[in-house]
Design a protein around this motif. Structure first.
Motif, short mmCIF file in Angstrom:
data_model
loop_
_atom_site.label_atom_id
_atom_site.label_comp_id
_atom_site.label_asym_id
_atom_site.label_seq_id
_atom_site.Cartn_x
_atom_site.Cartn_y
_atom_site.Cartn_z
N LYS A 1096 35.12 37.42 31.87
CA LYS A 1096 34.09 37.34 32.91
C LYS A 1096 33.39 35.98 32.88
O LYS A 1096 33.09 35.39 33.93
CB LYS A 1096 33.05 38.46 32.70
CG LYS A 1096 33.60 39.88 32.82
CD LYS A 1096 33.96 40.23 34.23
CE LYS A 1096 34.40 41.69 34.34
NZ LYS A 1096 34.83 42.03 35.70
N GLU A 1099 35.57 33.38 34.37
CA GLU A 1099 35.57 33.44 35.83
C GLU A 1099 34.35 32.73 36.40
O GLU A 1099 34.45 31.97 37.38
CB GLU A 1099 35.59 34.89 36.30
CG GLU A 1099 36.90 35.61 36.05
CD GLU A 1099 36.83 37.07 36.45
OE1 GLU A 1099 35.80 37.44 37.06
OE2 GLU A 1099 37.77 37.83 36.16
N GLN A 1103 34.48 29.27 38.83
CA GLN A 1103 34.41 29.61 40.25
C GLN A 1103 33.73 28.51 41.02
O GLN A 1103 32.98 27.69 40.47
CB GLN A 1103 33.63 30.92 40.43
CG GLN A 1103 32.12 30.79 40.17
CD GLN A 1103 31.39 32.09 40.39
OE1 GLN A 1103 32.00 33.08 40.71
NE2 GLN A 1103 30.09 32.05 40.23
N SER A 1112 29.29 38.14 40.30
CA SER A 1112 29.87 37.64 39.05
C SER A 1112 28.85 37.70 37.93
O SER A 1112 29.14 38.15 36.81
CB SER A 1112 30.36 36.19 39.24
OG SER A 1112 31.34 36.15 40.26
#
Length: 1383
Positions: A1096, A1099, A1103, A1112
């Motif tokens: 996570k 990410e 991003q 997120s």
């Protein structure tokens, strides 16, 4: 001298009589009435006087000997009563003309005249009973008493005695004798002032039975006897009792030679008068010595001459009241005490009272003694048994709310009480009801206080007797002949019961006409109290009262018209007559005087139109309740016209059906009813007025038939008419009158035949060519088929099984079939109702009807017609009712089933299968019926569980259910699962194999295994293998992965390894971590969560700005929170190294993205990540030491080279947290120290406080604490105030051993708590069962120096038991939250 009317006797009739002759006549009538006054005795005995008042009925006297009833009802006096005179003619202090209603106390002793004019009535008893007592002043006697005081220095009046004469004693020793005639003249003046100066005031008087002798008792103790015929002094007695005491009472007995006296020393003496050789002597005998208890009241039993042979009179009973008890003694044949009765608790200043009277109880006449002292009156019935002994029976006593100073019987049922504030209370003895209250303060009653204090002889009396004498008025009140005389300082008053006429007229004079009528009605019904003047049998008494009530009613009617307001709104006049007229109507009907009501009263009230209207409206409730049946034609006509004019047509209809209308114009009434739609009244008039039962039907049919034949919808009015028509036909066929009552029995067969003939007519009377046959039956069938057939069914039930009845039934049935079957205008429901009716009739055992069976087949074809899909449910319901009513015998069952299946009548199929016990086929019926498909589960459950079905039937049902299991699960998964689990839990795996559809299988297993679905299944009883649960988990992972963890938390029977493999297969990492944690592999679970967190974070790090950054960040935060929770749950069970293996990788994972801040592509959320990292640090600080955290951070190669700017905020935040926690610890410690100091200060004060005993004696042995001089005995005092000897406590086992030491417990407190031996637990101490004590030594017994208990207490620096108890009490006293707790 002019004779004005008495202020209370003005109301002798509606017109006042003021002449002297009329006054004398009225008084003589009262005297006669008082002789034969009718007395209500006890409920067991009702004496009814057969004597009628001569003057009232003008009947001559006869020489018939008196009966026992007449003797009881006679007054004591056989002579004429004296005339009551007007007090206004007497020149004394101003007295209010209605002063008997005042509430002040103004007597010779009270002296308070300020409130004499104040009035206070009791409206309740007054309105109910009227004025019961007449209160009058004896003007002649009062004037002569005042004149004697002025002219001959007679002094003030002090005592009174009444017989055929009235004797008044004065303070200067004179006895004034007055006649009881109209003039009340002074006949004798006995004694002189010189003798009065020697003897003192007259303190007591007594006249013997034949009114020939007078005894005078004096304040200085002397007694004189006078001859009342000649006025001579016969005896002067100075040695009858001890000198120096006043005479309080002197009483003649029935024996003229025997008298009783009572002196202020409390002694009672018997005086026997003898005459030997012309010399009159007196012998004295002491009956009761004052040294044994002072007697202050005596009362011998006097009997009338008519009762001289009563067995009780031979004992010459005497009642005496001392200060403590009542004594009843017999003077003859020898002195004997028959009864003593103590008072009980009472006010020492209250006056003892005694009074005898003969009463009738249980058909026997016996004397009753009433006595009281204070506010309770006791009644004792005295009777003699066959052996000659006297028995005393206590009767119901009377509780009062005031203290009494006088008690007087006025007759055997009514008593008059005088209370301490000079208020008279007239009481009915049996019901204890207060009839009237009268103020007599204007009398200025004379009190005998000076004689009771014996002031004339130096006041040598006891304090108790003097206290009683403050309210003593024995010699001021005398009763004779039903009259009570009250002696005042300047006057004499008399009170007597009013006659019933006087009581009514008194209310009339006060303009209380309604109350007067109510009182008169109570006389009429025999329910009134204290009745005087009514004699004869019940019918004669009622006739006399009824005549008087009629006179009052005429006066009442005149008053109602006269007092009517002439001006103002019509509503005011209506209200006036609504208040007045109903009273006239009520009493005329109660008296059964309808002739008076509808002639004179109606004519009188008809003079005013408003009064006439109110009168007519008053009749309505009586007519509706059938209490008023017959009325004159004129009143009936006016009644109907009045309600018609007021547009109250519903009221008119209700009245007509309760009236006898034969005297009215029938055609006019019928026309009015029809025009105003009063159908009930119209039918009633036809039936009762003309014995016509068909015409009302024809009139109603003419209204409802045309719209029904035309197919139009009926109006509401027409529906009402149709319903009334049906009810009317039903009543006629059942022999009942409409709308209420019964048809005369001789007309019932005729009416039934007429109605049947009318209904089955082929055509109506005025038929058109287009009219169809049987119009009346057709109309009723179209209007309400079901109700019309119900009417016929009820009629068939009442029919007798004769030839005519059978023909009528068959004829009706044939007509019904012809009308409905051959006509297509009727709905399936209507046709079904007909054949249901026929089926019920045919199913009867005594059926005589014949119906062609092909008609039932036609009905079946009609109802099951596949060409018509309309009214499907209605058709099915009609056919079902037909079958249930017995029509199934009319059909071929196989054909019926085929047609029902074809028409999809599944309820019909179920009915047929049920008869054949084909229960498995019924399941198909349920499943095919969309309206009832969900009921299939209850049906299967009932078949399988309710006893009475064979095993083969149950097996077939279960097999059918298994064949349709997929349908059942798709219909209701939870119901299907509950069904399987309840009945076939061992075949669950077979059911699972039958469910090929995975979605259905998932729903079934979820309902079966998940307890949150709400079905009631015992999971332990299922005994399913783990593979089934694991199969459900795999399906859950497929169809609802978000619910896996929550479901696993409630599931029990699954294997961890296999389940972990399933979750890994479907990549449910959170579920896998949960299972690993449950398995005990904490590190494995942590690695999975850490891996998810890192992904996570990766990410969010890579991003771009266009991504959904909020989602997120939320994912990162949720994953981090779950990981922190995992570490926190398990850190308590890990060592330091294992904890660091969890927390430091988590910290490193959160700080990794921040190390990239110096790169060319920094991440987008530095602040958010820094906040999350701080959350991790705060969480791990509870498990990892702060130096270890800092050391680990500084060992990082990145920060070790001096790049600490990124973590500066984290370190400062950790230091702030440390400072806060340090401050919190210091503050908490300070507060605890202060609380401890405060508690210890209070403890020290409590322990050092001395104990104050409540008494100076031991609470066990009740002896002084200094009782024992020979042995050492400790004195123990408890904080509750009780004091004991230690030896007494030891004997009572009031000790508790605690750590080798003895603790004492209070014996009284522990006993009151119903505890034998107290344990030493804290709960008992908190309840207060043990109390702190102090041990002291008795002064004569100092403690020995070698006492081991004392040495031990001195050597050990611990709290002793008293201190421990004091501390416990302190804790209870100051129980509550401390400041630390608030913080």
């Amino acid at each position: 001298m002019e004779n004005e009317p008495d202020h209370e006797n003005v109301e002798q009739s509606l017109c006042a009589k003021t002449t002297e002759e009329e006054l004398n006549k009225s008084f003589n009538l009262e005297a006669s009435l008082s002789k034969f006054s009718y007395i209500d005795l006890d409920k067991e005995l009702e004496f009814k006087n057969d004597l009628i008042d001569d003057k009232e009925f003008d009947i001559p006297q006869v020489d018939t000997p008196p009966t026992l009833e007449s003797i009881l009802n006679e007054t004591d006096d056989e002579e004429e009563s004296f005339v009551l005179e007007d007090p206004t003619l007497l020149n004394i202090d101003t007295i209010d003309s209605h002063s008997y209603d005042t509430s002040s106390v103004a007597s010779s002793d009270s002296g308070d005249r300020t409130n004499l004019k104040r009035k206070k009535k009791l409206p309740d008893s007054f309105s109910l009973h009227g004025s019961v007592m007449r209160h009058s002043l004896l003007k002649g006697i009062s004037a002569q008493i005042v004149s004697a005081a002025d002219k001959v220095d007679a002094g003030l009046p002090t005592a009174i005695a009444v017989s055929s004469l009235i004797a008044v004693g004065t303070s200067h020793g004179l006895a004034l004798i007055f006649g009881k005639d109209q003039n009340q003249a002074l006949r004798l003046c006995l004694g002189n002032t010189s003798v009065g100066g020697q003897y003192g005031a007259i303190s007591a008087l007594s006249i013997n039975n034949d009114c020939s002798r007078l005894l005078c008792g004096f304040a200085k103790g002397q007694i004189t006897m006078w001859d009342l015929a000649s006025g001579k002094l016969l005896r002067s007695i100075t040695d009858a009792h001890p000198p120096g005491t006043a005479i309080l009472h002197i009483k003649f007995t029935d024996d003229p030679t025997l008298a009783i006296c009572n002196d202020s020393g409390g002694s009672v003496f018997e005086l026997t008068f003898k005459r030997v050789m012309g010399v009159r002597t007196c012998e004295s005998r002491c009956l009761f010595s004052g040294s044994k208890g002072e007697v202050c009241c005596i009362e011998p039993l006097h009997s009338k001459p008519e009762l001289k042979d009563h067995p009780i009179t031979q004992f010459s009973l005497l009642a005496m009241a001392s200060l403590t008890k009542i004594l009843v003694i017999g003077l003859k044949p020898s002195l004997k005490v028959w009864m003593t009765f103590p008072y009980g608790r009472m006010d020492p200043s209250s006056v003892p009272l005694l009074a005898w009277h003969f009463v009738a109880v249980h058909n026997y006449v016996n004397p009753m003694l009433a006595f009281c002292r204070g506010d309770v009156v006791h009644f004792l019935l005295v009777k003699r048994d066959e052996s000659g002994a006297i028995h005393v029976t206590k009767q119901k006593h009377l509780h009062l709310y005031y203290d009494l100073i006088n008690f007087t019987w006025i007759n055997s049922r009514t008593v008059v009480l005088l209370d301490s504030v000079e208020k008279l209370h007239v009481i009915d003895r049996q019901t204890q009801e207060e009839l009237e209250t009268v103020e007599i303060s204007e009398v200025q009653l004379v009190y005998n206080s000076s004689h009771f204090k014996s002031l004339a002889t130096g006041g040598n009396v006891s304090q108790a007797l003097a206290l009683v004498g403050e309210k003593a008025c024995y010699q001021s009140i005398s009763s004779y002949g039903g009259q009570i005389f009250y002696l005042g300082t300047k006057s004499v008053y008399v009170m007597m019961l009013r006659s019933w006429r006087e009581r009514v007229d008194h209310l009339l004079k006060q303009d209380c006409l309604t109350e007067a009528l109510a009182l008169a009605w109570s006389f009429h019904e025999g329910k009134a109290k204290a009745v005087v003047g009514l004699s004869g049998d019940a019918s004669k008494r009622k006739a006399v009262v009824a005549d008087r009530m009629v006179e009052i009613l005429f006066h009442y009617a005149d008053r109602a018209l006269k007092k009517c307001p002439d001006q103002g709104k019509i509503q005011v006049m209506e209200q006036h007559f609504q208040d007045m007229v109903p009273v006239i109507v009520d009493y005329c009907l109660l008296l059964e005087r309808k002739d008076l009501l509808f002639s004179q009263m109606y004519d009188k009230l008809s003079e005013n139109s408003v009064a006439k209207g109110v009168f007519l409206e008053c009749l309505e409730p009586y007519i509706l309740s059938d209490k008023l049946v017959g009325m004159t034609p004129q009143v009936m006509k006016d009644l109907i016209v009045h309600f018609q004019d007021k547009k109250l047509m519903e009221n008119v209809e209700a009245l007509i059906v309760h009236m006898d209308i034969t005297s009215l114009d029938i055609q006019q009434v019928v026309l009015m009813c029809w025009e105003n739609r009063l159908y009930d009244a119209m039918i009633y008039v036809y039936n009762r007025g003309m014995n016509e039962f068909i015409s009302p039907m024809e009139k109603l049919f003419r209204v409802i038939s045309p719209p029904l034949n035309a197919g139009r919808t009926l109006t509401d009015e027409q529906v009402v008419m149709g319903n009334k028509l049906l009810v009317y036909i039903s009543c006629c066929l059942a022999g009942r009158a409409y709308p209420l009552g019964d048809i005369p029995e001789d007309l019932v067969p005729l009416v039934k035949n007429q109605v049947f003939e009318f209904l089955i007519r082929l055509h109506s009377a005025e038929a058109s060519p287009e009219e169809e046959i049987y119009p009346y039956v057709r109309t009723l069938l179209h209007f309400d088929t079901r109700e019309f057939l119900n009417v016929l069914a009820l009629t068939f039930e009442d029919f007798k099984n004769d030839k005519q009845a059978v023909e009528y039934q068959q004829r009706i049935v044939d007509i019904l079939l012809k009308v409905m079957v051959e006509n297509s205008d009727f709905t399936p429901s209507q046709v079904g109702c007909l054949f249901t009716f026929l089926a019920r009739q045919l199913a009867k055992p005594d059926n005589t009807l014949f119906v062609n069976r092909t008609l039932f087949d036609q009905v079946l074809e009609f109802l099951c017609s596949p060409d018509d899909d309309s009214r499907h449910s209605e058709r099915q319901q009609v056919l079902l009712e037909l079958l249930q009513a017995g029509g199934i015998v009319q059909f071929e069952e196989s054909r019926l089933i085929r047609m029902a299946e074809k028409a999809e009548f599944y309820q019909i199929c179920e009915f047929m299968y049920e008869r054949e016990h084909q229960y498995d086929k019924i399941i198909d019926c349920y499943l095919r019926d969309p309206l009832r498909e969900e009921e299939v589960f209850n049906y299967i459950h009932n078949i399988l569980s309710i006893p009475g079905h064979s095993a083969e039937e149950k097996q077939s049902v279960w097999q059918k259910a298994m064949d349709h299991i997929e349908e059942l699960v798709s219909l209701k998964p939870c119901k299907a699962a509950e069904l399987v689990a309840t009945h076939f839990s061992e075949q669950i795996e077979i059911v699972i194999k039958k469910l090929q559809n995975q979605v259905l299988l998932f729903k079934f297993l979820r309902s079966l295994l998940d307890p949150r679905e709400g079905i009631h299944i015992n999971q332990e009883s299922l005994q399913m293998p783990p593979s089934v649960t694991e199969q459900f988990i795999e399906l859950l992972c497929q169809f609802d992965p978000n619910q896996v963890i929550e479901t696993l938390q409630v599931l029990e029977c699954y294997r961890l390894e296999e389940t972990i493999q399933i979750t890994q297969k479907y990549q449910l990492h959170e579920v896998t971590a949960y299972l690993l944690e449950k398995k005990g592999d904490i590190h494995g679970a942590f690695l999975i969560m850490l891996k998810r967190l890192q992904s996570k974070l990766q990410e969010i790090t890579h991003q771009d700005e266009k991504a959904k950054e909020d989602l997120s960040l939320k994912d990162v935060e949720d994953t981090m929170v779950e990981t922190i929770a995992l570490c926190q749950r398990n850190s308590h069970n890990l060592n330091q190294q294992q904890r660091e293996a969890l927390w430091f990788p988590l910290l490193e994972a959160m700080m990794a993205p921040q190390k990239l801040s110096g790169s060319a592509a920094p991440h987008l959320h530095p602040e958010a990540l820094r906040s999350l990292t701080m959350q991790v640090l705060n969480s791990m600080a509870a498990f990892i030491a702060l130096p270890s955290i800092l050391q680990r951070i500084l060992q990082d190669p990145v920060y070790g080279k001096g790049k600490l700017g990124e973590i500066q905020g984290l370190i400062l935040g950790m230091l702030d947290t440390f400072n806060y926690e340090q401050t919190l610890l210091e503050t908490t410690t300070s507060l605890l120290n202060q609380d401890l100091h405060w508690s210890l200060c209070n403890l020290r004060a409590s322990v050092t406080r001395g104990l104050n005993p409540k008494q100076d004696y031991c609470s066990i042995c009740l002896q002084q604490y200094k009782r024992r001089q020979e042995m050492a005995d400790e004195i123990i005092v408890f904080s509750c105030g009780h004091l004991y000897h230690s030896f007494c406590l030891q004997n009572k086992e009031c000790t508790i051993e605690t750590e080798g030491r003895t603790r004492w417990t209070c014996y009284k407190c522990s006993s009151s708590n119903k505890v034998g031996k107290l344990s030493e637990n804290s709960s008992e101490i908190k309840k207060g069962k043990t109390a702190p004590s102090q041990v002291k030594m008795s002064p004569p017994c100092p403690p020995s120096k070698g006492d081991p208990a004392v040495k031990k207490a001195a050597s050990e620096p611990v709290l002793d038991p008293q201190q421990i108890q004091a501390f416990d009490q302190l804790c209870r006293l100051y129980r509550g939250s401390s400041r630390v707790m608030f913080m």
